[in-house]
Design a protein around this motif. Sequence first.
Motif, mmCIF file in Angstrom:
data_model
loop_
_atom_site.group_PDB
_atom_site.id
_atom_site.type_symbol
_atom_site.label_atom_id
_atom_site.label_comp_id
_atom_site.label_asym_id
_atom_site.label_seq_id
_atom_site.Cartn_x
_atom_site.Cartn_y
_atom_site.Cartn_z
ATOM 1 N N TYR A 169 0.831 -1.200 0.000
ATOM 2 C CA TYR A 169 0.000 0.000 0.000
ATOM 3 C C TYR A 169 0.868 1.253 0.000
ATOM 4 C CZ TYR A 169 -4.076 -2.808 1.150
ATOM 5 O OH TYR A 169 -5.102 -3.723 1.118
ATOM 6 N N ARG A 170 0.379 2.270 -0.670
ATOM 7 C CA ARG A 170 0.970 3.600 -0.610
ATOM 8 C C ARG A 170 -0.001 4.478 0.157
ATOM 9 N NH1 ARG A 170 0.919 7.665 -4.547
ATOM 10 N NH2 ARG A 170 -0.103 6.213 -5.953
ATOM 11 N N VAL A 171 0.527 5.265 1.096
ATOM 12 C CA VAL A 171 -0.298 6.137 1.931
ATOM 13 C C VAL A 171 -0.403 7.493 1.242
ATOM 14 C CG1 VAL A 171 -0.549 7.164 4.217
ATOM 15 C CG2 VAL A 171 0.541 4.923 3.981
ATOM 16 N N THR A 172 -1.636 7.904 0.904
ATOM 17 C CA THR A 172 -1.868 9.171 0.217
ATOM 18 C C THR A 172 -2.923 9.970 0.981
ATOM 19 O OG1 THR A 172 -3.734 8.485 -1.177
ATOM 20 C CG2 THR A 172 -1.511 7.936 -1.979
ATOM 21 N N PRO A 173 -3.041 11.256 0.727
ATOM 22 C CA PRO A 173 -4.094 12.035 1.394
ATOM 23 C C PRO A 173 -5.500 11.495 1.118
ATOM 24 C CG PRO A 173 -2.469 13.498 0.434
ATOM 25 C CD PRO A 173 -2.127 12.109 -0.052
ATOM 26 N N ALA A 174 -5.699 10.848 -0.038
ATOM 27 C CA ALA A 174 -7.019 10.307 -0.377
ATOM 28 C C ALA A 174 -7.303 8.976 0.303
ATOM 29 C CB ALA A 174 -7.143 10.139 -1.890
ATOM 30 N N GLY A 175 -6.262 8.321 0.816
ATOM 31 C CA GLY A 175 -6.434 7.020 1.448
ATOM 32 C C GLY A 175 -5.299 6.090 1.098
ATOM 33 N N LEU A 176 -5.518 4.812 1.332
ATOM 34 C CA LEU A 176 -4.507 3.793 1.091
ATOM 35 C C LEU A 176 -4.697 3.206 -0.304
ATOM 36 C CD1 LEU A 176 -4.741 1.991 4.545
ATOM 37 C CD2 LEU A 176 -3.310 3.944 3.886
ATOM 38 N N LEU A 177 -3.650 3.297 -1.127
ATOM 39 C CA LEU A 177 -3.721 2.788 -2.494
ATOM 40 C C LEU A 177 -3.022 1.439 -2.569
ATOM 41 C CD1 LEU A 177 -2.991 5.964 -4.627
ATOM 42 C CD2 LEU A 177 -5.171 4.783 -4.318
ATOM 43 N N LEU A 178 -3.776 0.423 -2.976
ATOM 44 C CA LEU A 178 -3.234 -0.911 -3.129
ATOM 45 C C LEU A 178 -2.403 -0.977 -4.397
ATOM 46 C CD1 LEU A 178 -3.079 -3.913 -2.324
ATOM 47 C CD2 LEU A 178 -5.228 -4.243 -3.562
ATOM 48 N N LEU B 226 -8.311 -0.726 -7.469
ATOM 49 C CA LEU B 226 -9.283 -0.332 -6.446
ATOM 50 C C LEU B 226 -9.137 1.159 -6.176
ATOM 51 C CD1 LEU B 226 -8.773 -3.156 -3.774
ATOM 52 C CD2 LEU B 226 -10.623 -2.967 -5.425
ATOM 53 N N PRO B 227 -10.224 1.821 -5.810
ATOM 54 C CA PRO B 227 -10.082 3.211 -5.359
ATOM 55 C C PRO B 227 -9.338 3.250 -4.025
ATOM 56 C CG PRO B 227 -12.319 2.421 -5.013
ATOM 57 C CD PRO B 227 -11.589 1.338 -5.753
ATOM 58 N N ALA B 228 -8.893 4.418 -3.646
ATOM 59 C CA ALA B 228 -8.209 4.572 -2.353
ATOM 60 C C ALA B 228 -9.132 4.096 -1.231
ATOM 61 C CB ALA B 228 -7.819 6.027 -2.140
ATOM 62 N N LEU B 229 -8.586 3.341 -0.321
ATOM 63 C CA LEU B 229 -9.347 2.817 0.818
ATOM 64 C C LEU B 229 -9.149 3.740 2.009
ATOM 65 C CD1 LEU B 229 -8.230 -0.877 0.352
ATOM 66 C CD2 LEU B 229 -10.408 0.140 -0.335
#
Length: 130
Positions: free
Chosen positions: A38-47, A78-81
């Motif tokens: 996962y990458r941590v972004t302001p929008a959420g967690l990106l798989l 997937l969209p950001a979680l």
Amino acid sequence: MIGLCLGLAGTVWAQLPMPSFTLAWNHTIEKIRWEEDYRVTPAGLLLGEARVRGSGAGMEIPDGAVLRDGSWHYQRQLPALQPLRLGRTPEAGDYQLCNDNDCQPLSQWLGPPTASQPAVELWSCEVDAR
């Protein structure tokens, strides 16, 4: 600084200043390791990429997966979680968070899994990098 929050229902139990991580666990029945990056972004967690070391009950290898170094590698769109909710019970064992090839069980930050608190959520948040 953006980082990873661990908790439930918006209550923060731990904050980790990391821009990315791997979530790893063993399947409760088949005892086969799964890993998700996962990458941590302001929008959420990106798989990003995910890996599984085999198949079994309820563990079908996704279409397009490639066998490399003993694991099936694949990607899902997937969209950001925000948040990513995980079931966490004593019977299932603990998840591991890996950063820079160092893996630690979630119990390092949250204590051991308990039947009275069978879930945890992970989400991106602003953390104090001190």
